[in-house]
Design an enzyme around this catalytic site. Structure first.
Site, PDB file in Angstrom:
ATOM      1  N   ARG A  86      -4.192   5.132   7.893  1.00  0.00           N
ATOM      2  CA  ARG A  86      -3.030   5.112   6.810  1.00  0.00           C
ATOM      3  C   ARG A  86      -2.152   6.357   6.938  1.00  0.00           C
ATOM      4  NH1 ARG A  86      -7.711   4.174   4.407  1.00  0.00           N
ATOM      5  NH2 ARG A  86      -7.947   2.012   3.091  1.00  0.00           N
ATOM      6  N   HIS A 168     -21.318   1.260 -12.608  1.00  0.00           N
ATOM      7  CA  HIS A 168     -20.253   2.311 -12.932  1.00  0.00           C
ATOM      8  C   HIS A 168     -20.323   3.246 -11.806  1.00  0.00           C
ATOM      9  CE1 HIS A 168     -19.897   0.548 -16.937  1.00  0.00           C
ATOM     10  NE2 HIS A 168     -19.037   0.815 -16.700  1.00  0.00           N
ATOM     11  N   HIS A 175      -7.135   8.486  -1.255  1.00  0.00           N
ATOM     12  CA  HIS A 175      -7.192   6.902  -0.843  1.00  0.00           C
ATOM     13  C   HIS A 175      -6.967   6.900   0.702  1.00  0.00           C
ATOM     14  CE1 HIS A 175      -7.112   2.579  -0.406  1.00  0.00           C
ATOM     15  NE2 HIS A 175      -5.800   2.584   0.007  1.00  0.00           N
TER      16      HIS A 175
HETATM   17  P1  NAD Z   1       4.285  -6.034   4.725  1.00  0.00           P
HETATM   18  O1  NAD Z   1       4.901  -5.341   6.097  1.00  0.00           O
HETATM   19  O2  NAD Z   1       4.010  -7.306   4.762  1.00  0.00           O
HETATM   20  O3  NAD Z   1       5.555  -5.928   3.583  1.00  0.00           O
HETATM   21  C1  NAD Z   1       6.349  -4.412   3.285  1.00  0.00           C
HETATM   22  C2  NAD Z   1       7.776  -4.962   2.916  1.00  0.00           C
HETATM   23  O4  NAD Z   1       8.422  -3.854   2.525  1.00  0.00           O
HETATM   24  C3  NAD Z   1       8.658  -5.809   3.654  1.00  0.00           C
HETATM   25  O5  NAD Z   1       8.841  -6.988   2.941  1.00  0.00           O
HETATM   26  C4  NAD Z   1       9.434  -4.987   4.022  1.00  0.00           C
HETATM   27  O6  NAD Z   1      10.812  -5.572   4.068  1.00  0.00           O
HETATM   28  C5  NAD Z   1       9.786  -4.303   2.613  1.00  0.00           C
HETATM   29  N1  NAD Z   1      10.393  -2.937   2.578  1.00  0.00           N
HETATM   30  C6  NAD Z   1      10.454  -1.821   3.792  1.00  0.00           C
HETATM   31  N2  NAD Z   1      11.210  -0.875   3.381  1.00  0.00           N
HETATM   32  C7  NAD Z   1      11.988  -1.177   2.456  1.00  0.00           C
HETATM   33  C8  NAD Z   1      12.800  -0.437   1.616  1.00  0.00           C
HETATM   34  N3  NAD Z   1      13.512   0.662   2.081  1.00  0.00           N
HETATM   35  N4  NAD Z   1      13.603  -1.119   0.448  1.00  0.00           N
HETATM   36  C9  NAD Z   1      12.689  -2.364   0.021  1.00  0.00           C
HETATM   37  N5  NAD Z   1      11.975  -3.203   0.950  1.00  0.00           N
HETATM   38  C10 NAD Z   1      11.369  -2.574   1.951  1.00  0.00           C
HETATM   39  O7  NAD Z   1       3.189  -4.641   4.216  1.00  0.00           O
HETATM   40  P2  NAD Z   1       2.153  -5.022   3.245  1.00  0.00           P
HETATM   41  O8  NAD Z   1       1.055  -5.488   3.985  1.00  0.00           O
HETATM   42  O9  NAD Z   1       2.619  -5.658   1.986  1.00  0.00           O
HETATM   43  O10 NAD Z   1       1.779  -3.394   2.813  1.00  0.00           O
HETATM   44  C11 NAD Z   1       2.703  -2.612   2.087  1.00  0.00           C
HETATM   45  C12 NAD Z   1       2.198  -1.171   1.559  1.00  0.00           C
HETATM   46  O11 NAD Z   1       1.183  -1.375   0.922  1.00  0.00           O
HETATM   47  C13 NAD Z   1       1.690  -0.760   2.937  1.00  0.00           C
HETATM   48  O12 NAD Z   1       2.228   0.783   2.921  1.00  0.00           O
HETATM   49  C14 NAD Z   1       0.286  -0.685   3.111  1.00  0.00           C
HETATM   50  O13 NAD Z   1      -0.397   0.227   3.691  1.00  0.00           O
HETATM   51  C15 NAD Z   1       0.057  -0.599   1.344  1.00  0.00           C
HETATM   52  N6  NAD Z   1      -1.269  -0.940   0.782  1.00  0.00           N
HETATM   53  C16 NAD Z   1      -1.813  -0.266   0.015  1.00  0.00           C
HETATM   54  C17 NAD Z   1      -3.017  -0.473  -0.383  1.00  0.00           C
HETATM   55  C18 NAD Z   1      -3.725   0.569  -1.591  1.00  0.00           C
HETATM   56  O14 NAD Z   1      -4.851   0.470  -1.865  1.00  0.00           O
HETATM   57  N7  NAD Z   1      -2.661   1.497  -2.063  1.00  0.00           N
HETATM   58  C19 NAD Z   1      -3.732  -1.535   0.040  1.00  0.00           C
HETATM   59  C20 NAD Z   1      -3.135  -2.546   0.928  1.00  0.00           C
HETATM   60  C21 NAD Z   1      -1.800  -2.308   1.231  1.00  0.00           C
END
Ligand code: NAD
Length: 309
Positions: A86, A168, A175
């Site tokens: 990450r 629990h 993360h």
């Molecule tokens: P993805 O590539 O499928 O989608 C990302 C989207 O963000 C794309 O559609 C892209 O066009 C858009 N985007 C990028 N920059 C942008 C901007 N400046 N303005 C508007 N839109 C923008 O990726 P994903 O699989 O959907 O993952 C998204 C994020 O979620 C990643 O950072 C991933 O690591 C994170 N994630 C977090 C968790 C968690 O537990 N917190 C779990 C899974 C994924």
């Protein structure tokens, strides 16, 4: 209740589906810098909505379309590719948050909006979003280790042959790779883990515990290897968090928010009480000295990454 989701990739779409299925919101607006993708998602989700709750789902071309949103969920940015951590996403996704947060804040009511962060590396993005938005830390909430805690709960419940609802257990800290399993605070049916294992004659050996730790820490890597990304788990986690906010449920969730000031500022996951005003209270769970040290180390890693921005 109107909510906006920024970033409609795998995660944003799963979040929209899960939130739609709660029946708690009347309107969901989707924004992505790829407008074609957002419009296609809105079409598909709109068709799905005819089979369930009556939710208006639209794609918007610019940030004016999010006006009136009570909650804004940010799931935009690069995801991990196989083999990436990450933290490898840090600089790229910091630029994404720097782009999005000021535009969001120019179009929402700062007195009541709640931001939910999903973008990784999650804790650093929470710190960045809170400082850019100038919102009270209690209203800038990262999903944190909600998903890690759910993974632990699932694995433990299978090992102990009880429902996950009766377990629990918390994963705390980052993360990310330094997250900490708080074995000391695990309870099963109100009993400590050791007491439960003794009474059910189902001992949890040190080897089994370390296998569980390995599986929790590597769950995302395994899923990414198998299906390219993770989305269903986080979609459900966001919907759960949203439910606690919208219904003012005061659930205790391991979310990430900013605590401290100056050089001590830090966002990481601890058990926190969540209601309509966001994070209401933070708990200090029972931990061993080794777990406290691991949590401190995890906090230092987050602060170091934040200092690189
Ligand atoms: P993805 O590539 O499928 O989608 C990302 C989207 O963000 C794309 O559609 C892209 O066009 C858009 N985007 C990028 N920059 C942008 C901007 N400046 N303005 C508007 N839109 C923008 O990726 P994903 O699989 O959907 O993952 C998204 C994020 O979620 C990643 O950072 C991933 O690591 C994170 N994630 C977090 C968790 C968690 O537990 N917190 C779990 C899974 C994924």
């Amino acid at each position: 209740m109107k909510i906006a989701i920024i970033g409609i990739g795998s995660v944003g779409s799963a979040v929209a589906t899960a939130v739609k299925n709660t029946g708690l919101v009347h309107e969901i607006v989707l924004f992505d810098r790829d407008g074609v993708r957002a419009r296609a998602a809105a079409e598909d989700l709109g068709h799905a909505a005819t089979f369930g709750f009556d939710v208006k789902i639209t794609a918007v071309n610019n940030y004016r379309g999010i006006r009136g949103s009570d909650i804004v969920i940010i799931s935009a940015g690069a995801n991990q590719k196989p083999g990436q951590t990450r933290t490898d996403l840090l600089q790229n996704n910091a630029d994404v948050i720097r782009d999005i947060v000021p535009k969001v804040m120019a179009n929402v009511d700062p007195k009541r909006v709640i931001l939910i962060l999903v973008t990784n590396p999650l804790d650093v993005m929470v710190m960045l979003a809170q400082s850019l938005s100038k919102l009270p830390p209690s209203r800038v909430i990262g999903t944190g280790t909600m998903l890690d805690s759910a993974r632990l709960r699932t694995i433990l419940s299978r090992q102990l042959s009880v429902s996950p609802q009766s377990v629990h257990s918390y994963v705390l800290g980052e993360h990310g790779d330094s997250s900490v399993i708080d074995w000391s605070s695990v309870t099963v049916g109100g009993l400590s883990l050791d007491d439960f294992c003794r009474q059910t004659k189902n001992p949890l050996t040190a080897a089994t515990r370390s296998t569980i730790e390995y599986r929790v820490h590597n769950a995302a890597y395994e899923i990414i290897r198998g299906r390219g990304a993770t989305w269903d788990g986080i979609g459900a986690a966001v919907a759960d968090l949203l439910r606690s906010i919208v219904n003012d449920e005061h659930r205790i969730l391991t979310v990430s928010t900013v605590n401290g000031t100056g050089s001590h500022v830090l966002a990481m996951s601890l058990p926190r009480v969540v209601g309509e005003n966001g994070v209401i209270a933070t708990l200090n769970p029972k931990m061993s000295a080794a777990e406290v040290n691991a949590l401190r180390r995890s906090g230092r890693i987050i602060q170091k990454n934040f200092s690189h921005l």
